[in-house]
Design an enzyme around this catalytic site. Structure first.
Site, short mmCIF file in Angstrom:
data_model
loop_
_atom_site.label_atom_id
_atom_site.label_comp_id
_atom_site.label_asym_id
_atom_site.label_seq_id
_atom_site.Cartn_x
_atom_site.Cartn_y
_atom_site.Cartn_z
N ASP A 42 2.96 -73.82 25.54
CA ASP A 42 3.94 -73.71 26.63
C ASP A 42 3.80 -72.33 27.30
O ASP A 42 3.82 -71.31 26.60
CB ASP A 42 5.33 -73.88 26.01
CG ASP A 42 6.42 -74.05 27.04
OD1 ASP A 42 6.13 -74.50 28.16
OD2 ASP A 42 7.59 -73.74 26.71
N GLY B 180 16.81 -71.59 30.03
CA GLY B 180 18.07 -71.13 29.43
C GLY B 180 19.26 -71.76 30.13
O GLY B 180 19.13 -72.72 30.88
N GLY C 293 12.95 -76.00 32.05
CA GLY C 293 14.37 -75.63 32.08
C GLY C 293 15.29 -76.84 32.00
O GLY C 293 16.32 -76.89 32.66
P1 13P Z 1 15.17 -74.68 28.45
O1 13P Z 1 15.14 -73.68 27.35
O2 13P Z 1 16.01 -74.25 29.59
O3 13P Z 1 15.54 -76.04 27.96
O4 13P Z 1 13.69 -74.77 29.04
C1 13P Z 1 12.64 -75.19 28.24
C2 13P Z 1 11.33 -75.05 28.92
O5 13P Z 1 11.21 -75.18 30.12
C3 13P Z 1 10.14 -74.79 28.10
O6 13P Z 1 9.03 -74.47 28.87
#
Ligand code: 13P
Length: 288
Positions: A85, A179, A209
């Site tokens: 990621d 977040g 996100g």
């Molecule tokens: P969140 O932490 O906001 O769920 O986002 C996760 C994300 O986009 C990982 O790349």
């Protein structure tokens, strides 16, 4: 089914108008909870690994050993991809060497020319090994494991340039943030997403996100070509809440309640419930 790249499962998701969840992992409990839920839901799944979480877990080889071991010993038969990621250039190569079937190269902080050049190299190296590649245009806002983004909307013309490099799926900023979303957040910019989809056709789009995005926005995003949705913070929040409750209720002080397997059990169950809820919302249940 053993580990797979994410290409086929995401192309199927675009055709079937649903999305596959990427759930980020932090340890054995996280990984086992997500895999068990995917199996119970008969859903394909992507395990997301940030560079920070990779370091925390001891390295990319540890992760591959853990995931392969769980797939075998827990009889996981649904399609599972392990995906780097927001990878840097160097870490994409490290993960490919360690056997990751999928990587994300996040070149969104480079100039578009440099992003194109580096993405192209990574696509060539990855595809030679059957590994899928996610690229990013227009940085995702907020902070995730030290990766900080400004939260801009991607330029559809730039998305087209990156899509044409032969990538397998594309993350494009559309007002989404890693977040928790702040008060007064404007929401996802669907006009931008629609223009990106016009330029990129049936290429699977990725929504980062995923935490805290209202259900109706998730569904609209899926209708506009989003086929992969990343969720990280929401699992962390429910894990922490369930663990806090266990401790606050003094359960660790009763009998063998201090046994780590007991301490971590409520958080484990909370992750499973959250992942199931998201798989149902994304429409991936029964699609393995
Ligand atoms: P969140 O932490 O906001 O769920 O986002 C996760 C994300 O986009 C990982 O790349």
């Amino acid at each position: 089914m053993a580990l797979v790249s994410a290409t086929e499962m995401l192309n199927k998701a675009v055709a079937g108008h649903y999305a596959v969840g990427q759930f980020n992992i932090n340890n054995l409990e996280w990984t086992k909870a997500i895999l068990e839920t995917a199996q119970e839901c008969n859903s394909p799944v992507i395990l997301g690994v940030s560079e920070g979480a990779g370091k925390y877990m001891g390295g990319y080889d540890v992760i591959m050993g853990m995931v392969n071991g769980l797939i075998k010993d827990q009889n996981i038969t649904v399609p599972v991809a392990v995906h780097l990621d927001h990878g840097s250039y160097d870490h994409c190569y490290k993960c490919m060497e360690a056997g990751f079937p999928s990587v994300m190269f996040d070149g969104s902080h480079y100039s578009i020319e440099e992003n194109i050049e580096k993405t192209k190299e990574i696509v060539a190296a990855a595809h030679a090994k059957g590994i899928s590649v996610e690229a990013e245009v227009g940085s995702i806002g907020g902070e995730e494991d030290g990766v900080v983004g400004m939260g801009e909307c991607a330029d559809p013309a730039q998305c087209k340039m990156i899509a044409d490099l032969g990538i397998d799926f594309l993350a494009a900023g559309i007002g989404n943030i890693h977040g928790k979303y702040p008060e007064g957040w404007k929401g996802l910019q669907f006009d931008v997403l629609a223009n990106i989809q016009k330029e990129t056709g049936t290429l699977p789009l990725v929504l980062h996100g995923g935490t805290g995005i209202p259900d109706d926005m998730i569904k609209e995003a899926i209708s506009l070509g989003v086929a992969k949705i990343n969720v990280n913070t929401e699992c962390q929040l429910v894990f922490a809440e369930a663990t806090r409750k266990y401790i606050e209720e003094g359960k660790d002080l009763v009998g063998k309640g201090f046994d780590p397997r007991k301490v971590l059990a409520p958080g484990y169950a909370a992750i499973k419930a959250k992942v199931k809820e998201k798989m149902e919302l994304f429409g991936s249940v029964g699609q393995a």
